[in-house]
Design an enzyme around this catalytic site. Structure first.
Site, short mmCIF file in Angstrom:
data_model
loop_
_atom_site.label_atom_id
_atom_site.label_comp_id
_atom_site.label_asym_id
_atom_site.label_seq_id
_atom_site.Cartn_x
_atom_site.Cartn_y
_atom_site.Cartn_z
N GLY A 164 0.48 -2.79 35.47
CA GLY A 164 -0.79 -3.23 36.04
C GLY A 164 -1.51 -4.31 35.24
O GLY A 164 -2.66 -4.63 35.56
N GLN A 165 -0.85 -4.85 34.20
CA GLN A 165 -1.53 -5.93 33.47
C GLN A 165 -1.69 -7.14 34.40
O GLN A 165 -0.72 -7.61 34.99
CB GLN A 165 -0.75 -6.35 32.22
CG GLN A 165 -1.51 -7.39 31.40
CD GLN A 165 -0.80 -7.79 30.10
OE1 GLN A 165 0.30 -7.32 29.80
NE2 GLN A 165 -1.44 -8.66 29.33
N SER A 166 -2.93 -7.58 34.54
CA SER A 166 -3.21 -8.70 35.44
C SER A 166 -3.83 -9.88 34.71
O SER A 166 -3.84 -10.99 35.23
CB SER A 166 -4.14 -8.24 36.57
OG SER A 166 -5.36 -7.75 36.05
N ASP A 191 -16.08 -4.16 32.39
CA ASP A 191 -15.04 -4.50 33.36
C ASP A 191 -15.71 -4.76 34.72
O ASP A 191 -16.62 -4.03 35.14
CB ASP A 191 -14.03 -3.36 33.47
CG ASP A 191 -12.76 -3.78 34.19
OD1 ASP A 191 -11.71 -3.85 33.53
OD2 ASP A 191 -12.82 -4.05 35.41
N ILE A 192 -15.23 -5.77 35.41
CA ILE A 192 -15.85 -6.15 36.69
C ILE A 192 -15.53 -5.12 37.80
O ILE A 192 -16.26 -5.04 38.78
CB ILE A 192 -15.37 -7.57 37.09
CG1 ILE A 192 -16.36 -8.24 38.02
CG2 ILE A 192 -13.98 -7.56 37.69
CD1 ILE A 192 -16.10 -9.74 38.22
N ASN A 214 -2.68 -1.96 29.17
CA ASN A 214 -1.67 -2.16 30.20
C ASN A 214 -0.77 -3.29 29.71
O ASN A 214 -1.27 -4.38 29.38
CB ASN A 214 -2.32 -2.53 31.53
CG ASN A 214 -3.10 -1.37 32.11
OD1 ASN A 214 -2.68 -0.21 32.00
ND2 ASN A 214 -4.24 -1.65 32.72
N HIS A 223 -6.23 -7.07 25.83
CA HIS A 223 -7.53 -6.39 25.99
C HIS A 223 -7.30 -4.89 26.03
O HIS A 223 -6.38 -4.40 26.68
CB HIS A 223 -8.27 -6.86 27.24
CG HIS A 223 -7.47 -6.79 28.50
ND1 HIS A 223 -6.53 -7.74 28.83
CD2 HIS A 223 -7.45 -5.88 29.50
CE1 HIS A 223 -5.96 -7.42 29.98
NE2 HIS A 223 -6.49 -6.29 30.40
N LEU A 224 -8.17 -4.20 25.32
CA LEU A 224 -8.12 -2.75 25.27
C LEU A 224 -9.16 -2.20 26.23
O LEU A 224 -10.34 -2.55 26.14
CB LEU A 224 -8.43 -2.29 23.84
CG LEU A 224 -8.38 -0.79 23.55
CD1 LEU A 224 -6.96 -0.26 23.73
CD2 LEU A 224 -8.88 -0.51 22.13
N HIS A 225 -8.72 -1.37 27.19
CA HIS A 225 -9.66 -0.71 28.09
C HIS A 225 -10.23 0.51 27.38
O HIS A 225 -9.48 1.30 26.79
CB HIS A 225 -8.96 -0.21 29.36
CG HIS A 225 -8.40 -1.26 30.25
ND1 HIS A 225 -9.02 -1.65 31.42
CD2 HIS A 225 -7.27 -2.01 30.18
CE1 HIS A 225 -8.28 -2.58 32.03
NE2 HIS A 225 -7.21 -2.81 31.29
#
Ligand code: DGP
Length: 112
Positions: free
Chosen positions: A91-93, A29-30, A85, A98-100
């Site tokens: 907070g999904q952006s 993640d960035i 998310n 995608h799974l964190h």
């Protein structure tokens, strides 16, 4: 497709790749929120968990198993978290499923 994560997976944008197979791409993640914070991304463009269907069950399960393997490899099994998310309110952006995977520090509950 003009999707940020599709572009990363096609190699059009840079990312620190962790894992790659025929179904799944994983990168750092960035904006990491923990010492380990990686994104496990199905190559199929699914906008989010709320848009997934029965045919996506296998890939969703596989994302979790890849997360567990990365946690094992990184020796963070004392405590880690997997998170989807779903929707702007959570907070999904980026609207590509995608799974964190977060770990490597104490994780409070409930999350914010
Ligand atoms: P979410 O907010 O759940 O949709 O998560 C999107 C995540 O994606 C967020 O933690 C930051 C990360 N992210 C956004 N843009 C980029 C990018 O260009 N490269 C990488 N590696 N991660 C990104």
């Amino acid at each position: 497709m003009d999707c940020l994560f599709c572009r990363i997976m096609r190699g059009e944008l840079p990312a620190k790749k962790i894992y790659d197979d025929q179904d799944i791409f994983v990168f750092e993640d960035i904006r990491p929120q923990a010492p380990t914070h990686v994104l496990i991304v199905p190559k199929k463009h699914i906008e989010g968990l709320d848009k997934a269907s029965a045919e996506d069950a296998e890939i969703i399960g596989k994302c979790h198993l890849v997360a567990a393997q990365i946690a094992r490899d990184r020796d963070i099994e004392d405590g880690y978290r997997t998170v989807y998310n779903v929707g702007p309110g959570a907070g999904q952006s980026v609207f590509h499923l995608h799974l964190h995977l977060l770990g490597g520090r104490p994780l409070g509950w409930p999350p914010g």
